[in-house]
Structure formats: C-alpha cells, structure tokens
Scaffold this active site. Structure first.
Site, PDB file in Angstrom:
ATOM      1  N   ASP A 205       0.840  -1.193   0.000  1.00 32.94           N
ATOM      2  CA  ASP A 205       0.000   0.000   0.000  1.00 32.94           C
ATOM      3  C   ASP A 205       0.878   1.247   0.000  1.00 32.94           C
ATOM      4  OD1 ASP A 205      -2.987  -0.849   0.518  1.00 32.94           O
ATOM      5  OD2 ASP A 205      -1.785  -2.108   1.854  1.00 32.94           O
ATOM      6  N   ASP A 211      -6.183   1.861   6.167  1.00 33.15           N
ATOM      7  CA  ASP A 211      -7.250   0.881   5.915  1.00 33.15           C
ATOM      8  C   ASP A 211      -6.789  -0.127   4.866  1.00 33.15           C
ATOM      9  OD1 ASP A 211      -7.214   2.871   3.982  1.00 33.15           O
ATOM     10  OD2 ASP A 211      -9.391   2.868   3.687  1.00 33.15           O
ATOM     11  N   ASP A 213      -6.910  -3.191   2.943  1.00 35.36           N
ATOM     12  CA  ASP A 213      -8.030  -4.112   2.747  1.00 35.36           C
ATOM     13  C   ASP A 213      -7.707  -5.315   1.877  1.00 35.36           C
ATOM     14  OD1 ASP A 213      -7.800  -2.689   0.414  1.00 35.36           O
ATOM     15  OD2 ASP A 213      -9.804  -1.820   0.485  1.00 35.36           O
ATOM     16  N   ASP A 214      -6.462  -5.450   1.399  1.00 35.41           N
ATOM     17  CA  ASP A 214      -6.139  -6.646   0.619  1.00 35.41           C
ATOM     18  C   ASP A 214      -4.746  -7.149   0.972  1.00 35.41           C
ATOM     19  OD1 ASP A 214      -4.144  -5.490  -1.634  1.00 35.41           O
ATOM     20  OD2 ASP A 214      -5.801  -4.079  -1.385  1.00 35.41           O
ATOM     21  N   TYR A 317       4.490   0.624  -1.726  1.00 34.41           N
ATOM     22  CA  TYR A 317       4.609   0.606  -3.188  1.00 34.41           C
ATOM     23  C   TYR A 317       6.010   0.977  -3.674  1.00 34.41           C
ATOM     24  CZ  TYR A 317      -0.457   0.157  -3.985  1.00 34.41           C
ATOM     25  OH  TYR A 317      -1.750  -0.280  -4.034  1.00 34.41           O
ATOM     26  N   ARG A 506     -14.411   0.351   1.792  1.00 32.13           N
ATOM     27  CA  ARG A 506     -14.556   1.642   1.105  1.00 32.13           C
ATOM     28  C   ARG A 506     -15.745   1.699   0.153  1.00 32.13           C
ATOM     29  NH1 ARG A 506      -8.234   1.560  -0.881  1.00 32.13           N
ATOM     30  NH2 ARG A 506      -7.313   1.119   1.163  1.00 32.13           N
TER      31      ARG A 506
END
Length: 668
Positions: A205, A211, A213-214, A317, A506
C-alpha cells in the site's frame, strides 16, 4: 393615471396573449443581461431590466417581443427554480444580512436573507460560508428574492474551507460515521473460517495507508503456473444487513477521497484497525484462490472461502518497486521467504498484464496527482505519482480477483453488483467506423465493434497509434460505465464479467458482493441481494464524490498557482477538450485544467475555427491543434473566486505563415 387604467391593462394583457412564447433556461452574464436558451441552436437576448426577475439556471416560459428591431425574451412564468439550496457567503449592507451565491454567474448578486431558527445572525460575519435556501422568487409573485440561512459552514478565512464548503455543496458528510463501543463478529454460525495464519501473506500500500483491505500470496510452480490467493478485509463479519451501521454505509456508498484527506464510509476504528489487515495481527478475511497459467489465463478452479489470516509483511509501493526494478531498496530488505512471495506475485502480474494487452484492454499509464498539505492546510507540493511495478502488481491481482467474483456470482446467482460498460452508443457506431476506417481497409465494421471482442480489438489498435487523436475523438461516442445487478460485459476493460469485492471497507457494493459470496460458500440463499435500485444509488454517490474531488482540486490549484501568471512559468499542456470558444488543456506537471480562449490563439474570429465535433483548431482551414496534442503554455489568469485557470500558448499565431512554421520540424 395610466397605470391604474383597467382598459389599458386589459389591452396590454390581450397584446401579450397574442405574442409568441418560448420555454428555455436562463443563462446569465456578468454584464447584467442574459439569454433564454431554448435549445443548442436557439437563444433569445434578455435585457438587464427583465433579468431582475430571474436567476441563472431558472427554467422559464418567456414572451418573445421585438424591441429596437431585435427579438428579446421577457420571462413571464417560472417552470423550475434554478437555485434552491445553495452555498453562499455572508454580505452585510448597513447591518442588513445578505448572501452572495458561490456560483460564477451569480457571485455579483446579493440576496436579502434571514436566519433559520436556532442560528444567531450576530454570529455571522462578512464572508462567512453558509448553506442557504431561496424562499421567494419574483416570478412566483413575490416581491423580490429572499433567502433563508440554514447552516453556517465555516469562517471566512478558514483555510479548510475548500473541503468543508465542497462537502456541504454536494450534501456530503464531513466526518466519519459514529462507531459502537464493542464490535462483535456476527457471521453465519455455519461459516467456518480456515486457519491461514501460517501463510506468508503480504500487503502492499501507500506509506500512509491505514485501511489495508487486501493481502496477497502467490506461489509459482515448476511448470510456470501460479497459485494466487487474495485475502480481503471482512467488515461484513461485524455488520449485518439489518443493522444501523449498514444503513449508514449504504447512505454513504463509498469512502470520499478528497485531496489531502478522506471521509470514510465506515468508522475508523473498524476500517483502520479492527478490519485493516495489519502486519502480525490475526484478521477475519474473505479469500479467493485460483490458478493462473504461465500465459496469464485464469483457471476454472476458482474457490472462495472464509479464513483467518495474518499478514507477515506490511510493504510500501515505492520500496517494492525499487527492489523489483533495481534489485535493491534503501528502505526495505526482505527475508528470503517474503522476497520469493513478491517475486512470484510480480511474475504473475507480468503474465496477466501480457494476457490483457493481447486479449482485453489495458489503460494507458497516466500519473496520479497528489497534493501534499502542511498541518495548517497549505499546499506544500503537488506530486505526479507514476504507476510503478508494485502498483501494477496489486492492480493485476485485484482485476483477477474481481473477474473471479464476477464469474462466481454469475454462475451461482446470475446476480450481484457488477461493473459494466456497453461499448459505443448504438447511434454513434457508424460515425466511429467512418472515423477509424474510412477506406474500409481495416477489420473494423459496425457489426464487429458492436461486439466485446471487436471493441477490445479497436481499443488495442488505437493504443498502438502514434498519437492519441483518434482515441480522444471516439471517447465521446462511448457509453458511460455503469453499476448494476445484471452480469453484463465491461467493454472498456475488454472483459466479459467484472464484479468488485476487493474494497468492502470503502465501497458498499463490495459489501453486498461479500454477503453473496458467503452465501455461495455456504450453499444458501444470500442474506442480502443486489436489488434493482442499488446500481443507481451507487452511481449517484460516485458522481457526487467525483464532483467534490474535482471541486476541491480546482480550489487548491487556483490557490497554489495564483502567482504563476506574473512569473511567466511555462507548462506542458495536453489538449483534452475543444469547443467553439477554445480548448482545455491538462498541465502535465501538476494535473491542473486550464482553458485557452480562441482569442488567445488568434484574435481573429473569421480566420480561427475551434471545431468540437472534429476535435481540431484551425487557422484559415489549416489544422494547428488536435485533441491529444501537447503544447507549451503559460497561465494568463488565475481566478481564485471562480477557481478557474486561463492559459495561452507560448506560440501565438499572427498569420498563416507563422502557423506553418510552428508545425514544421525544427532543423538542427
């Protein structure tokens, strides 16, 4: 005496009844006069005295009369009020309360006002931002305009005004929803969660993302195939469809992303903590495992299941991209196990990207523009973030996951929340063929491009052209993306099915798909289905959110670039729209949109033509600019009140010769 004459009044009424009448929309100007826009080709002049009875945007019926050998419109009847609830700024005249609407065509107006019960007028100061409602209108028989102030948004000099005002303007929340004291898992008792805490999942991320989420895991086999597992945060484990929290989430639809801040769809203690897939924390998740062969083809062994997982690496990232692209990162040194997972994920993403480039549609890389803000909400910098290796890795995993969800929901229920795109508008298909295949030498026909495969083939062909001119031209002929409960293709992506479930923190639509996928796992009827109204609801939310994001960006661009006209700073601008008044460009350095009036290209209306239908700007019928062209520009005006930028090319054409020279190749 004449004013009170009933015979004269009757004669006037008879004359008015014989005059022609037209319905249209009022378009105001800054000079006090306006126009009645009947349709795209017909308009009537409205003199300043008549404009005092109407406002910009009003839909009216008007009498058409001839005055001084010119047809003019006199608004007579209000059909639809253009201004109802609006945002404005307080104006005080001799102690009397007024409101000036925050609208380019209405800013010079000052409307008499009063406050609604519960709001003290003494608390309002010059320039304060307020929500107001127009309560009286002259065309309704009222004596002038009058408004009621229902809410104060913020003070006149508050630097956070761009966010609060924009959210209020679009009637959007400006804070997270209230949470509850104790969250409990309320899933179906039959939903068994597999223990996958030993699997080395990783999250990738942005550095500031909370948050998460994956989480992803991939393992490459000896024959080059990949076993991919996607784990997605599971807020529906805590939120049931009949709960108050679910109602709030549906009313919001999405997390609102604005420059520099976001307004979450769910409470932060749930989105940023309890559901977030933090490193070394056990979290409930909804998972999908599937085989991808070495050619990037998704296998038929799609399997959804509930699990408990534990992310074993919280990656960033840029750090992962540095490592993938150069072999090292100054900020990240992975263990051997995590390094192998990332390599396998990267190889998987290359295989899928190659498949999509060959069989589907891959969007061109464009930077994401990001505002960096100081603690007191000043813009420190505007960053152009390019999509790098790690971004593409995650993107390919999410696309794969959403294809798997689409296939599963279609096969099990023939329903769900699907993202769809219908390709070209039927009435535009013949025009597209004439534009891209005028000689009939290419394999693009009206029949072929109406199909998913033909549309995708055309998009791939356009991506390979030397310029983006044709691509820009045909975009206006495409349908809009939609959200619906029917399993229809997504032409713009070149995919036969697509249903997102990867961002339930989201997106409310993803929460619905989670519940339906859990029903698939259990072999039961879903506790919630996607009804006919959900697509329209979500599309409306998305529309308002995009408008809000653009409005805040425009405000910040105007604030940040205010001094650039005096500096003469040169920017590269890509033409993305052309209309009869000029052209709009995107400044590639920072993402701001600026308008270039035709008069700043050539101050001769007879010789200059800005043709929106053809996407060209011509001088003496010679094309000098086309959609997609990049040119050097300077800003000439930054209007902070209207949040608009005006630019001009550094090459201003004086005559045809100079135009030809500008297009000719430069000799070394």
């Amino acid at each position: 005496m004449f004013q009170d004459n009933p015979l004269l009044a009757q004669l006037k009424q008879q004359i008015q009844e014989t005059l022609p009448k037209k319905e249209g929309t009022i378009k105001a100007t800054e000079k006090g006069f306006g126009f009645l826009e009947v349709d795209s080709k017909t308009s009537f002049f409205i003199p300043p005295p008549y404009m005092k009875k109407c406002l910009h945007g009003d839909k009216v019926k008007a009498i058409i009369r001839t005055e001084k050998e010119r047809e003019v419109a006199e608004p007579e009847e209000l059909i639809e009020q253009g201004l109802t609830r609006f945002i404005g700024r307080v104006k005080l005249f001799k102690g009397k309360l007024n409101v000036a609407p925050d609208h380019p065509q209405l800013k010079k107006l000052s409307l008499k006002a009063k406050t609604r019960k519960g709001i003290k007028s003494d608390d309002l100061k010059e320039g304060d931002w307020v929500v107001a409602h127009l309560t009286r209108h002259p065309l309704k028989g009222d004596n002038g305009f009058f408004v009621e102030i229902s809410e104060k948004i913020t003070d006149a000099d508050d630097k956070i005004a761009p966010w609060w005002v924009t959210l209020a303007e679009n009637d959007l929340p400006n804070s997270e929803p209230a949470g509850i004291e104790h969250w409990e898992i309320k899933d179906d008792a039959d939903l068994e969660r597999i223990d996958m805490t030993h699997i080395p999942f990783v999250t990738i991320d942005g550095e500031s993302t909370k948050d998460m989420d994956d989480a992803l895991y991939a393992k490459k086999s000896d024959n080059g195939d990949f076993e991919l597992t996607i784990a997605i945060a599971d807020p529906t484990a805590y939120i049931t469809p009949d709960s108050e929290m679910d109602k709030v989430a549906r009313e919001r639809g999405f997390t609102i992303y604005l420059p520099g801040r976001n307004i979450p769809m769910l409470p932060r203690d749930l989105a940023d903590e309890l559901c977030s897939l933090m490193q070394d924390e056990v979290r409930p998740a909804l998972c999908c495992t599937v085989t991808i062969d070495k050619d990037g083809v998704i296998g038929d062994d799609i399997r959804f299941f509930a699990a408990n997982i534990k992310s074993q690496a919280r990656l960033v990232y840029d750090h992962v991209s540095d490592w993938l692209e150069t072999g090292e990162s100054a900020h990240w040194q992975p263990s051997d196990e995590i390094a192998q997972v990332v390599r396998d994920l990267y190889d998987f993403s290359l295989a899928r990207a190659n498949w999509r480039e060959t069989h589907a549609v891959v969007f061109p890389d464009r930077p994401d523009y990001r505002f960096e803000l100081s603690e007191d909400n000043d813009v420190v910098a505007i960053h152009a973030d390019l999509r790098r290796s790690a971004n593409r890795l995650v993107e390919e995993a999410m696309i794969t996951a959403n294809i798997c969800a689409g296939k599963t929901l279609q096969a099990t229920f023939n329903s769900g929340v699907f993202n769809t795109h219908a390709g070209f508008k039927p009435e535009k298909i013949e025009d597209v063929v004439k534009l891209v295949n005028p000689e009939g030498e290419l394999p693009f026909t009206a029949d072929s491009i109406a199909t998913l495969d033909g549309f995708a083939a055309l998009r791939r062909w356009l991506a390979g052209q030397d310029t983006s001119y044709l691509d820009n031209r045909i975009r206006k002929s495409q349908a809009y993306s939609e959200i619906g409960n029917q399993p229809l293709p997504h032409y713009a992506m070149g995919l036969d099915i697509y249903a997102t479930w990867t961002s339930p923190i989201r997106k409310y639509g993803d929460m619905i798909n989670h519940r339906m996928l859990k029903a698939h796992i259990l072999g039961k009827a879903p506790v919630q289905t996607a009804d006919d109204s959900v697509g329209e609801e979500l599309a409306t939310h998305r529309k308002h959110h995009k408008i809000a994001e653009r409005n805040v960006s425009d405000w910040l661009y105007a604030r940040t670039l205010a001094e650039e006209p005096t500096k003469g700073t040169k920017f590269n601008g890509e033409i993305f729209d052309i209309n009869r008044a000029g052209m709009r460009v995107r400044l590639l350095e920072n993402g701001a949109a600026a308008f270039i009036p035709g008069t700043l290209i050539l101050a001769n209306k007879e010789r200059l033509e800005c043709n929106g239908d053809n996407g060209t700007v011509s001088i003496d019928k010679e094309v000098i600019y086309r959609l997609g062209d990049v040119l050097e520009v300077v800003l000439t005006d930054v209007n902070q009140e209207n949040r608009s930028l005006v630019a001009k090319p550094t090459q201003v054409f004086e005559d045809v010769k100079s135009a030809e020279e500008a297009q000719a190749p430069t000799e070394e």
